[in-house]
Design a protein around this motif. Structure first.
Motif, PDB file in Angstrom:
ATOM      1  N   LEU A 102       0.813  -1.223   0.000  1.00 49.15           N
ATOM      2  CA  LEU A 102       0.000   0.000   0.000  1.00 49.15           C
ATOM      3  C   LEU A 102       0.847   1.274   0.000  1.00 49.15           C
ATOM      4  CD1 LEU A 102      -2.694  -1.227   2.549  1.00 49.15           C
ATOM      5  CD2 LEU A 102      -2.873  -1.160   0.068  1.00 49.15           C
ATOM      6  N   ASN A 103       2.101   1.083  -0.335  1.00 49.11           N
ATOM      7  CA  ASN A 103       3.049   2.197  -0.291  1.00 49.11           C
ATOM      8  C   ASN A 103       2.696   3.372  -1.182  1.00 49.11           C
ATOM      9  OD1 ASN A 103       5.297   2.899   1.086  1.00 49.11           O
ATOM     10  ND2 ASN A 103       6.410   1.054   0.472  1.00 49.11           N
ATOM     11  N   ASP A 104       2.021   3.095  -2.264  1.00 52.23           N
ATOM     12  CA  ASP A 104       1.754   4.158  -3.243  1.00 52.23           C
ATOM     13  C   ASP A 104       0.423   4.864  -3.008  1.00 52.23           C
ATOM     14  OD1 ASP A 104       4.099   3.445  -4.447  1.00 52.23           O
ATOM     15  OD2 ASP A 104       3.124   1.996  -5.790  1.00 52.23           O
ATOM     16  N   PHE A 105      -0.210   4.572  -1.886  1.00 46.26           N
ATOM     17  CA  PHE A 105      -1.547   5.139  -1.679  1.00 46.26           C
ATOM     18  C   PHE A 105      -1.629   5.910  -0.368  1.00 46.26           C
ATOM     19  CE2 PHE A 105      -1.937   1.111  -3.974  1.00 46.26           C
ATOM     20  CZ  PHE A 105      -2.533   1.546  -5.146  1.00 46.26           C
ATOM     21  N   LYS A 106      -2.638   6.791  -0.332  1.00 47.50           N
ATOM     22  CA  LYS A 106      -2.990   7.414   0.944  1.00 47.50           C
ATOM     23  C   LYS A 106      -4.015   6.487   1.606  1.00 47.50           C
ATOM     24  CE  LYS A 106      -2.077  12.255  -0.076  1.00 47.50           C
ATOM     25  NZ  LYS A 106      -0.887  12.305   0.772  1.00 47.50           N
ATOM     26  N   VAL A 107      -3.719   6.068   2.826  1.00 43.59           N
ATOM     27  CA  VAL A 107      -4.543   5.023   3.448  1.00 43.59           C
ATOM     28  C   VAL A 107      -4.901   5.386   4.893  1.00 43.59           C
ATOM     29  CG1 VAL A 107      -4.713   2.535   3.931  1.00 43.59           C
ATOM     30  CG2 VAL A 107      -3.220   3.319   2.094  1.00 43.59           C
ATOM     31  N   GLY A 108      -6.139   5.104   5.244  1.00 41.93           N
ATOM     32  CA  GLY A 108      -6.549   5.182   6.642  1.00 41.93           C
ATOM     33  C   GLY A 108      -6.463   3.777   7.216  1.00 41.93           C
ATOM     34  N   VAL A 109      -5.660   3.575   8.257  1.00 42.59           N
ATOM     35  CA  VAL A 109      -5.515   2.217   8.803  1.00 42.59           C
ATOM     36  C   VAL A 109      -6.008   2.165  10.241  1.00 42.59           C
ATOM     37  CG1 VAL A 109      -3.638   1.369   7.339  1.00 42.59           C
ATOM     38  CG2 VAL A 109      -3.078   2.645   9.383  1.00 42.59           C
ATOM     39  N   VAL A 110      -6.721   1.092  10.532  1.00 36.55           N
ATOM     40  CA  VAL A 110      -7.208   0.871  11.897  1.00 36.55           C
ATOM     41  C   VAL A 110      -6.269  -0.153  12.533  1.00 36.55           C
ATOM     42  CG1 VAL A 110      -9.148   0.074  13.286  1.00 36.55           C
ATOM     43  CG2 VAL A 110      -9.566   1.297  11.155  1.00 36.55           C
ATOM     44  N   VAL A 111      -5.729   0.208  13.709  1.00 33.95           N
ATOM     45  CA  VAL A 111      -4.675  -0.638  14.267  1.00 33.95           C
ATOM     46  C   VAL A 111      -4.899  -1.019  15.726  1.00 33.95           C
ATOM     47  CG1 VAL A 111      -2.900   0.285  12.713  1.00 33.95           C
ATOM     48  CG2 VAL A 111      -3.265   1.375  14.928  1.00 33.95           C
ATOM     49  N   LYS A 112      -4.450  -2.213  16.037  1.00 34.46           N
ATOM     50  CA  LYS A 112      -4.293  -2.639  17.420  1.00 34.46           C
ATOM     51  C   LYS A 112      -2.924  -2.134  17.867  1.00 34.46           C
ATOM     52  CE  LYS A 112      -4.242  -7.108  16.477  1.00 34.46           C
ATOM     53  NZ  LYS A 112      -3.948  -6.892  15.088  1.00 34.46           N
ATOM     54  N   PRO A 113      -2.598  -2.213  19.151  1.00 37.19           N
ATOM     55  CA  PRO A 113      -1.274  -1.748  19.583  1.00 37.19           C
ATOM     56  C   PRO A 113      -0.110  -2.434  18.859  1.00 37.19           C
ATOM     57  CG  PRO A 113      -2.718  -1.964  21.473  1.00 37.19           C
ATOM     58  CD  PRO A 113      -3.475  -2.506  20.317  1.00 37.19           C
ATOM     59  N   CYS A 114      -0.206  -3.767  18.643  1.00 40.52           N
ATOM     60  CA  CYS A 114       0.926  -4.440  17.975  1.00 40.52           C
ATOM     61  C   CYS A 114       1.078  -3.956  16.533  1.00 40.52           C
ATOM     62  CB  CYS A 114       0.780  -5.963  18.029  1.00 40.52           C
ATOM     63  SG  CYS A 114      -0.804  -6.585  17.475  1.00 40.52           S
ATOM     64  N   ASP A 115      -0.050  -3.693  15.861  1.00 40.66           N
ATOM     65  CA  ASP A 115       0.030  -3.142  14.501  1.00 40.66           C
ATOM     66  C   ASP A 115       0.718  -1.779  14.529  1.00 40.66           C
ATOM     67  OD1 ASP A 115      -1.529  -5.179  13.169  1.00 40.66           O
ATOM     68  OD2 ASP A 115      -3.317  -4.277  14.034  1.00 40.66           O
ATOM     69  N   SER A 116       0.316  -0.956  15.488  1.00 37.43           N
ATOM     70  CA  SER A 116       0.864   0.406  15.518  1.00 37.43           C
ATOM     71  C   SER A 116       2.358   0.377  15.832  1.00 37.43           C
ATOM     72  CB  SER A 116       0.114   1.258  16.547  1.00 37.43           C
ATOM     73  OG  SER A 116       0.440   0.866  17.852  1.00 37.43           O
ATOM     74  N   MET A 117       2.775  -0.571  16.667  1.00 37.57           N
ATOM     75  CA  MET A 117       4.205  -0.677  16.975  1.00 37.57           C
ATOM     76  C   MET A 117       4.979  -1.178  15.753  1.00 37.57           C
ATOM     77  SD  MET A 117       4.450  -1.910  20.919  1.00 37.57           S
ATOM     78  CE  MET A 117       3.138  -3.095  21.027  1.00 37.57           C
ATOM     79  N   ALA A 118       4.378  -2.115  15.020  1.00 34.85           N
ATOM     80  CA  ALA A 118       5.023  -2.603  13.795  1.00 34.85           C
ATOM     81  C   ALA A 118       5.174  -1.455  12.802  1.00 34.85           C
ATOM     82  CB  ALA A 118       4.195  -3.737  13.179  1.00 34.85           C
ATOM     83  N   LEU A 119       4.110  -0.663  12.660  1.00 36.34           N
ATOM     84  CA  LEU A 119       4.182   0.474  11.732  1.00 36.34           C
ATOM     85  C   LEU A 119       5.275   1.446  12.175  1.00 36.34           C
ATOM     86  CD1 LEU A 119       0.420   1.255  10.944  1.00 36.34           C
ATOM     87  CD2 LEU A 119       2.090   0.150   9.455  1.00 36.34           C
ATOM     88  N   ASN A 120       5.382   1.658  13.474  1.00 32.26           N
ATOM     89  CA  ASN A 120       6.404   2.573  13.973  1.00 32.26           C
ATOM     90  C   ASN A 120       7.805   2.070  13.598  1.00 32.26           C
ATOM     91  OD1 ASN A 120       8.465   2.903  16.395  1.00 32.26           O
ATOM     92  ND2 ASN A 120       7.210   4.764  16.334  1.00 32.26           N
ATOM     93  N   GLU A 121       8.060   0.783  13.802  1.00 32.40           N
ATOM     94  CA  GLU A 121       9.383   0.238  13.482  1.00 32.40           C
ATOM     95  C   GLU A 121       9.649   0.284  11.969  1.00 32.40           C
ATOM     96  OE1 GLU A 121      11.986  -0.913  15.413  1.00 32.40           O
ATOM     97  OE2 GLU A 121      10.878  -0.075  17.109  1.00 32.40           O
TER      98      GLU A 121
END
Lengths: 369, 381
Positions: free
Chosen positions: B86-105
């Protein structure tokens, strides 16, 4: 991007797998955690199946011309095959399938052969018979708490999601014995007792008392290879002696199902079939792998015509007169019956190339003539 | 910016009915698409039933309603999906804490452009593995899992709503004492309110039919304000006692977490003999690497060092050891490696234990902040 449920086609266990699709193409896999058989776990064969098939996929039939396979259009290919089939007596025509077709396709093939009077038809079963035993486990969960498991073959590597159940059983205190040809294997390392053998048949003929003494109604004999079709009966007899259960692990995703519709062929039956015909149709069956390519090539050379219907291009094709692409598992719907007899339906994940004929369409065209 | 607190709810009656706590997240997602702030939204939806939560990518605002409501049998990970597809798109993502930490890393490793994302966090008390959850409902609730319409985790209980309209609840403590309940990784997860997002939504402290929102970033604040202005959500300020109630619930969950952390990483941590048993099972399937949101090297060192050999398991030093040296400092305890391991090897205990030690030495808290781990060498990747 869409995540879609599917069934892993890499072996007969029947694991679920999610496929990630973008623009009508499978681009990856995603754990299918709700699936009761594997709960999101897949082996590398399962995860890589779509990659290998994509790499070797083709869309246009090939025809042998001067020992070279050249692209040939669909109508002329099917027309030529129809002419060939019409010009031979039905006893001179053979069909070999594998467990890599759906139950619906197997039913269709059975009916096609009947209409054409073709009797030399079957599915290569790696020496396993059609499974119709009451000794078969009904659910893989039975393995988790079995007090004793006896294994023939390297289940951990070849059927890892059965291997997982063996690991769980081991953690639950189960005793694990195994037998195989190799000095060591991952299954042998994870066994409490390992028997290095030179022949499965001989081993079953002289079945060790120390194994037999451990078997009881809660234990299971798991095996993924046999040398002879009579080996199965021997294992069944051993299991009858102590009321234990068995888990024969077949090779293909629908080996169990296909054997319900088509006769099973062991190695000798297969050789007899090939030797007894002049025209051979092979469907998604890697017969080169059964015997070694050199041996099979020398047999195939004697035939007048060979048509090969396959999901992906094989490495050896020089003897084939026609090679026809058929839809891959991800491009069709149907049912597959796994090695414990459980049928699962699966849906088309991506649209097949419009030009590629389905197995049904190819044979319907042939039936028109 | 300092966090701001609000209570919000959808102004769409149908969404209010379909969604949890006033359908706020559903309405925000619809608004993101309708206002063209994003091209797509990535959320979790039911595939077959409530036990089958999978990531769903949506482009048409009309399809958002299908994903309304919460699902706990959804031990998913969206880090890879965002960075790979999804790198080429503007995206709204709904995340659990583990998802948000993965995104941060992944963001720190420049695997996607953070400006392209609206990250909407959800309070999370944990997820359930689908198959064990069904067995748990049979055993402890004495119901047919197929008769369950909804499940939720609230007030220390896992509560189910049945087709006949009745509800049944069992204390999480009672279930987990007997080896059931949430995934182990969720039991020892330190983060229940993912504050490394643009805003976090949940029911803790909220009035009935409302969502309690903690607004974290200016981007999150603008989104909520725009949603209110557009008339898709309404808002009110929570009372101080509601803020305190939410904080108290978070504290209770953190205390519960500590009990499990000690149990999993200390008192019941596998012995060396047990690890040897696990390593002997490894079939080199690379499942742990493939699913790990932190593992993304273009050329995998483990593959270079290990030649496939079916007669024995790989050397744990060159296989799991190299993976450990590459990613454990950033391990976010998502547990995906455990979930997908065909041989039931509890890898995340090892990786996460090392992260905790690394954190103690360096102060580096995986999944948070803007800096990469100290001594991190990008050449390795």
């Amino acid at each position: 991007m869409l995540i879609k449920h599917s069934i892993c086609p890499s072996c007969s266990v029947g694991c679920g797998i999610n496929l990630i699709c973008i623009d009508n193409e499978v681009v990856g896999t995603y754990p299918y955690k709700k699936h009761p058989i594997n709960e999101g776990k897949n082996c590398s064969n399962g995860k890589n199946y779509y990659k290998i098939n994509k790499k070797n996929s083709f869309k246009t039939p090939l025809k042998n011309s001067g020992n070279k396979l050249i692209e040939f259009d669909w109508d002329r290919t099917v027309g030529s095959i129809s002419e060939i089939i019409s010009s031979y007596h039905s006893d001179e025509i053979g069909i070999i399938s594998s467990g890599k077709i759906t139950n619906e396709e197997a039913t269709f093939l059975k009916n096609f052969a009947k209409k054409k009077g073709i009797r030399k038809i079957g599915v290569y079963s790696h020496n396993f018979p059609k499974i119709s035993t009451e000794k078969l486990i009904s659910n893989y969960d039975e393995l988790n708490n079995a007090p004793f498991l006896f294994i023939i073959g390297d289940i951990f590597v070849k059927n890892p999601l059965i291997g997982r159940r063996i690991a769980i059983a081991s953690d639950n205190g189960s005793k694990i014995f195994s037998a195989d040809y190799s000095d060591t294997s991952i299954t042998s390392i994870n066994s409490d007792n390992y028997f290095k053998i030179s022949s499965i048949t001989e081993f079953l003929n002289n079945f060790p008392k120390e194994i037999e003494n451990e078997l009881n109604k809660d234990s299971v004999i798991i095996f993924n290879q046999l040398e002879d079709k009579e080996d199965f009966e021997k294992i069944e007899k051993i299991s009858n002696n102590n009321d234990s259960k068995i888990l024969p692990v077949l090779s293909d995703p629908n080996s169990y199902g296909t054997m319900e519709y088509l006769p099973t062929l062991d190695k000798n039956d297969l050789i007899d079939l090939i030797d007894g015909v002049k025209v051979l149709i092979i469907i998604n069956s890697d017969i080169g792998d059964y015997f070694g390519h050199a041996e099979i090539n020398s047999k195939l050379k004697k035939l007048d015509e060979i048509m090969f219907l396959t999901e992906s291009l094989p490495e050896y094709m020089s003897n084939f007169d026609y090679v026809l692409p058929i839809p891959q598992m991800s491009e069709k719907s149907g049912t597959l019956t796994n090695t414990i007899g459980k049928s699962q339906s699966f849906e088309k994940v991506v649209r097949k190339d419009e030009s590629v004929f389905s197995i049904e369409k190819i044979f319907n065209e042939i039936l028109k003539d | 910016m300092d966090s701001e607190f609000l209570e919000i709810k959808s102004k769409d009656d149908e969404v209010c009915k379909l969604g949890e706590c006033g359908g706020s997240v559903t309405s925000i997602l619809k608004y993101l698409l309708e206002s063209k702030l994003v091209d797509k939204v990535l959320t979790i939806g039911k595939y077959d039933d409530i036990y089958d939560g999978v990531p769903v990518l949506i482009e048409n605002p009309k399809d958002v309603n299908k994903t309304a409501g919460s699902l706990h049998c959804a031990p998913t990970m969206i880090g890879d999906l965002v960075s790979k597809f999804l790198n080429d798109f503007k995206v709204g993502v709904v995340v659990k804490p583990c998802d948000s930490m993965a995104l941060n890393e992944l963001e720190k490793r420049k695997r996607f452009d953070r400006d392209n994302l609206y990250i909407i966090g959800l309070n999370c008390g944990g997820t359930l593995m689908p198959h064990p959850a069904q067995k748990m409902f049979e055993l402890f609730y004495d119901v047919n899992p197929e008769d369950i319409l909804k499940e939720e985790i609230d007030k220390g209980q896992i509560i189910i709503e049945l087709k006949d309209g009745t509800e049944k609840g069992v204390k999480i403590d009672d279930l987990e004492d007997k080896g059931w309940g949430r995934r182990e990784n969720c039991q020892r997860c330190e983060i229940m309110i993912p504050r490394n997002t643009d805003l976090v939504c949940g029911n803790w402290g909220a009035d009935d039919g409302w969502t309690f929102v903690e607004i974290i970033t200016e981007k999150g604040k603008e989104l909520i304000q725009a949603g209110i202005k557009a008339g898709v959500i309404e808002s009110k300020s929570p009372k101080q006692e509601q803020i305190e109630k939410r904080a108290k619930l978070e504290k209770i969950m953190i205390n519960l977490m500590k009990k499990f952390e000690t149990k999993h990483l200390e008192t019941e941590y596998p012995s060396l003999e047990e690890w040897d048993k696990y390593w002997n099972r490894c079939i080199e399937c690379y499942g742990c690497r493939d699913v790990c949101p932190i593992c993304w090297c273009r050329e995998c060192e483990i593959e270079k060092l290990n030649k496939e050999n079916h007669s024995k398991s790989p050397d744990p030093l060159t296989f799991q050891g190299v993976k450990l040296s590459h990613m454990s400092y950033s391990c976010i305890n998502c547990g995906q490696c455990d979930d997908v391991c065909p041989m039931e090897i509890p890898l995340s205990k090892l990786f996460y234990k090392l992260q905790k030690k690394y954190r103690k030495k360096t102060g580096y808290n995986a999944g948070f902040g803007e800096e990469l781990p100290p001594l991190y060498s990008p050449e390795m990747e």
